[in-house]
Design a protein around this motif. Sequence first.
Motif, short mmCIF file in Angstrom:
data_model
loop_
_atom_site.label_atom_id
_atom_site.label_comp_id
_atom_site.label_asym_id
_atom_site.label_seq_id
_atom_site.Cartn_x
_atom_site.Cartn_y
_atom_site.Cartn_z
N HIS A 178 0.57 -1.11 0.00
CA HIS A 178 0.16 0.08 -0.06
C HIS A 178 0.27 1.40 0.40
O HIS A 178 0.71 2.27 -0.48
CB HIS A 178 -0.95 -0.19 1.44
CG HIS A 178 -2.01 -0.93 1.26
ND1 HIS A 178 -1.92 -1.89 2.15
CD2 HIS A 178 -3.17 -1.75 -0.16
CE1 HIS A 178 -2.82 -2.75 1.94
NE2 HIS A 178 -3.35 -2.52 1.17
N ALA A 194 2.17 -1.99 -11.79
CA ALA A 194 2.69 -3.15 -11.15
C ALA A 194 2.65 -3.47 -9.53
O ALA A 194 2.97 -2.37 -9.21
CB ALA A 194 4.42 -3.97 -11.28
N ARG A 195 1.75 -4.24 -8.60
CA ARG A 195 2.05 -4.24 -7.70
C ARG A 195 3.30 -4.62 -6.44
O ARG A 195 4.45 -5.24 -7.26
CB ARG A 195 0.99 -5.16 -6.60
CG ARG A 195 -0.36 -5.17 -6.98
CD ARG A 195 -0.89 -6.20 -6.67
NE ARG A 195 -1.20 -6.59 -5.25
CZ ARG A 195 -2.60 -6.73 -4.87
NH1 ARG A 195 -3.09 -5.63 -5.41
NH2 ARG A 195 -2.92 -6.52 -3.36
N GLU A 217 -4.41 -5.65 -11.84
CA GLU A 217 -4.73 -6.69 -11.23
C GLU A 217 -6.53 -5.91 -11.77
O GLU A 217 -7.63 -7.18 -12.61
CB GLU A 217 -5.29 -7.17 -9.48
CG GLU A 217 -5.96 -7.39 -9.10
CD GLU A 217 -4.95 -5.71 -8.09
OE1 GLU A 217 -3.86 -6.10 -8.44
OE2 GLU A 217 -4.84 -6.06 -6.77
N CYS A 244 -4.34 2.50 -10.30
CA CYS A 244 -4.96 1.02 -9.31
C CYS A 244 -3.43 -0.32 -9.57
O CYS A 244 -3.08 0.24 -10.51
CB CYS A 244 -6.23 0.92 -9.02
SG CYS A 244 -6.50 0.27 -11.08
N LEU A 282 2.59 -9.96 1.15
CA LEU A 282 1.62 -9.25 1.62
C LEU A 282 0.00 -9.16 1.25
O LEU A 282 -0.48 -8.12 0.83
CB LEU A 282 2.19 -7.79 0.80
CG LEU A 282 4.05 -7.47 0.12
CD1 LEU A 282 4.20 -6.51 -0.41
CD2 LEU A 282 3.24 -6.89 2.06
#
Length: 565
Positions: A48, A267-268, A238, A235, A276
Motif C-alpha cells: 500500500h 505493478a504491485r 489486477e 491502481c 502481502l
Amino acid sequence: MDSQTASSGDISNFIVDLIEADIESGRFSGRVQTRFPPEPNGYLHVGHAKAICLNASIANNYSGVFNLRYDDTNPSTENMDFVAAIRDDLQWLLGEDIESEPLHTSQYFDRLYLWAEELIAKGKAYVDDQDGEKISEQRGGFQEPGIDSPFRNRSEEENLLLFREMRSGKFKDGECVLRAKISMNHDNMNMRDPIMYRIRHESHFRTGNEWCIYPTYDWAHGQSDAIEKVTHSLCSLEFDSHRELYDWFLDQLGIPESERPYQTEFARLNFTHTVLSKRLLKHLVEDKVVDGWDDPRMPTLSGFRKRGYPASAIRSFCEHIGVARTNGTHEIELLESFVRSDLNKSAERRMAVLNPLLVTITNWPEGYVEQRTAVNHPEEDSAGNRKIPFSGSLFIEQEDFMEDPVPKYYRLSPGREVRLRYGYFITCHAVVKDSDGNPIEILCTYDPETSGGKAPDGRKVKATIHWVSAEHALDGSVAQYDRLFSAEHPGEESGEPLDDLNLESKSILESAKFEPSIGDIVSGSVVQFERLGYFRLDEEVDLFFHRTVGLRDEWANILKRRKKH
Ligand code: ATP
Ligand code: MG
C-alpha cells in the motif's frame, strides 16, 4: 546506491509522462487529482505504501489534490479499528497531516442507488433471483460463452419494483442480486453481467442499519472516482480487465469524457521472504502466529514503525523503485539497505552488551571510576558527546571472547590484547569457569598508556570491542527478529505460503546491559549500538529494544555476488 532488478522504473515513469501529456493537452483543464482507496478490512502494508507514495507525490508535484477514500462497501469485514489504523499509518508514512477529511464510498450510497435505478430504467440492469453459485456457473470461461439468466429479460417496471423491494428489506441475504445487463458472450469476463448489488442484512460501521443492500466494488469504484472528480485513477494491475466495465458504467450514466477518471494500472509491489496478501496477514494475526498487526516482523506499516523503520526510508525506497507495468519481486535486502542508510545518518550511537560476560581488570585502582568521552555521531558534530563510566569491572559480549581462538579470530583470548572502544587496551591473563567449564569471568590487565586508543610504542591490536561498566549498566531486554518466512518465495514449493513460516523468527535477550546514557534516548527513537546494529526503544516497555536492522549491508553483498556471476 546501485539500481536494482525487478520491475525497476525510472522516476520519470510512464505515469508521470501520461500526466504531463494530459496537462499539456488541457485534458481535465490541467487539473490533477488522485486518491488512495483502501478497503478498511486490514492494516496497511508496504505494498500500500507504494500506492500511497505514488498518488501523494503526483498530486504534490502537480499542485493537485490527493484524498484518502475508504472503499467501505463490505460491512462484514470492515470496522472502525481498521479505519483509524489506516489513517494513522498513512499520516505517519507521509510525515504530514492530510488536510482534507477522509472520504468514504458509503457517502455515495444514495447516489449510487439512484444511478442503479437509472440503469434499470434504461434496461441496463436486472434483478436476478439465482444464487451466487448458479450465477458463477453460468459465467462460462475463456472462449466459452456464458449462459443468460432466466431472469435476464424481466421488464424495466418489474426490475424497478424488485430492486426497491430489495432495498426495503423484503428479501433475505442471497435471495437475489442486481446485475448489469451487458452480454454473457463478452470476451472480457468482467463484462458478463456483473453483480452490482447484493443483499446483506448487516450493520455498516458508518451507515448503521440504513441499508441492507450493498454495492459491489466494481459498481462503486469508478462512480466514486467520478463523483470526487478524480482525474487519474491509479491502481494495481489486477484491475486492468475491470477498466472496460468502469468505462461502460460511466458511458451508461452519460458522464462526459472531460469529467471521467482515467484509470492507469501499475505493478504491485512484492518482496522476497514476505507475503502481502491481506488474507494471509490476517491469518497470521488471528491465529496468533505474530503478536498483532503491528508485530515488528509484519510487513505492515505499523509493524515497520514499531521495529524502527523510518517513514522517510520507505518513501525513498518507493521513489527509487518507481513504477512499472509488469509485476516483479524486490529483494527485501534492498528495502533494508534504505532503512540502514537512513538510520546511519539519524541514529545516535551508544554501547550495549546483549549477551554479557564479566571482565575484571586486575590492575585497575580499586573502586576508581573514570568518565570516558564518546561521540554521539561520527559524522554529526552537532550530536555532541557523552560520558561513559569506565571501571575495573566491565561486561563484554560473550562472542568477543574465545578460549581457543579459531584462525582469524582476533578478539579477546588468553594472552591476547584488544582495544576497548573509547577505553584502553586490555590483555587477558586468566579465565574463571563454572562447573561446566563455561567462562564466567575473564581476568585482564589494562595498559594505562593507551588512554587515547593508541599505544605509545606503536604496537597494534587487531580488534576493538565494545563494553559497558558492570556496576553502572542499565538492565533491559532486546528482541531479535529474523525473517517471518524462511523461503525466498513463500509457498513456491508447496503452494501454501504458511508452510514456509519460520517458527524461530523472534527471540528475546533478557539480560542485555546498556551504558547509562541510554536513559537519554527518547522512547520510540532508534539508536545504533556500536558493532551490533540499529535498535528502537519501545514506547511501552521500559528499556526494551527492537532490533531494526543490522550494520552489514546485505544488499551490497547481493550486488557483488551478482557481478561475479
Ligand atoms: P484485497 O485483497 O483486500 O483487495 P488489497 O491489498 O488490494 O487487498 P486494498 O485495500 O483494496 O487492498 O488496496 C488499496 C489500494 O492499494 C489498491 O488501489 C491497490 O491497488 C493498492 N495496493 C494493494 N496492494 C498493493 C501492492 N502490493 N503494491 C502496490 N499497490 C497495492
Ligand atoms: Mg483490493
